[in-house]
Motif scaffolding. Structure first.
Motif: not given
Length: 211
Positions: A41, A45, A49, A52, A58-59, A61-65, A68
């Motif tokens: 993982t 990412i 990260t 970003d 904005g990161v 994978w936080v918005v669209e995971p 992960i």
């Protein structure tokens, strides 16, 4: 803005490649299943990260995971193969290096694309592309207790720089962006594989030339 479908497809390739390299390194290091998942993982990412956070947009994978989940699925496959079919050697050095080369190529170009789309200058976009390409691998190697590939061994960061510069140049020449991306990915990947195959290295202070 980049075409969403083509961009997502390229991102998927890079995620799987880097997750595979991270999981394989974890297997080689003798880690348990959790360690394999964590390294897969973080490798997939980590560089994005850092990019970003530097851009301040904005990161992702936080918005669209979904990245992960891709990393988790890839690590599950590696765990399964290493447990039930160890003769396939998912942790072989060749698997690690080739998967890492693919991830490096894809994420370097993706990082450069996103940086340009964010409106940064082209030279900064190159830097952010390289950070995206090498960042996850550096974290992976540190957690695995080995010297990062970017600092030792065959030419590594220079291949990312070459691919990023090529993409920026092709984009500046108004070449179709998809063609520019795939061309830069191919060049970066080939250069990295050639560096591995022919053991291309940078000079080291005080090092004696090889016979």
């Amino acid at each position: 803005m980049p075409d969403i479908d083509a961009f997502a497809g390229l991102q998927l390739v890079g995620l799987v490649a880097f997750a595979l390299s991270g999981a394989a390194v974890a297997v080689r290091a003798g880690m348990d299943w959790l360690g394999i998942v964590v390294l897969a993982t973080i490798t997939s990412i980590g560089g994005g990260t850092i990019r970003d956070l530097l851009i301040g947009d904005g990161v992702g994978w936080v918005v669209e995971p979904w990245p992960i989940w891709v990393a988790l699925a890839t690590s599950a496959v590696v765990i399964g193969v290493s447990h039930w079919s160890p003769q396939h050697e998912p942790d072989s050095l060749r698997v690690v290096l080739v998967a890492d080369a693919a991830g490096l190529a894809v994420f370097t170009v993706l990082g450069t694309t996103l940086a340009l789309s964010a409106g940064v200058e082209r030279d900064v976009a190159v830097l952010l592309g390289v950070v995206t390409g090498v960042g996850g691998g550096v974290i992976r190697d540190v957690l695995a207790g080995q010297r990062p590939l970017v600092l030792v061994g065959q030419v590594y960061a220079l291949t990312a720089i070459a691919g990023s510069v090529l993409f920026v140049a092709l984009d500046a020449a108004d070449l179709d962006r998809d063609l520019a991306r795939w061309s830069a990915v191919a060049v970066t990947f080939v250069l990295r594989v050639l560096a591995i195959r022919f053991d291309w290295t940078l000079p080291r202070p005080g090092a004696r030339p090889r016979p």
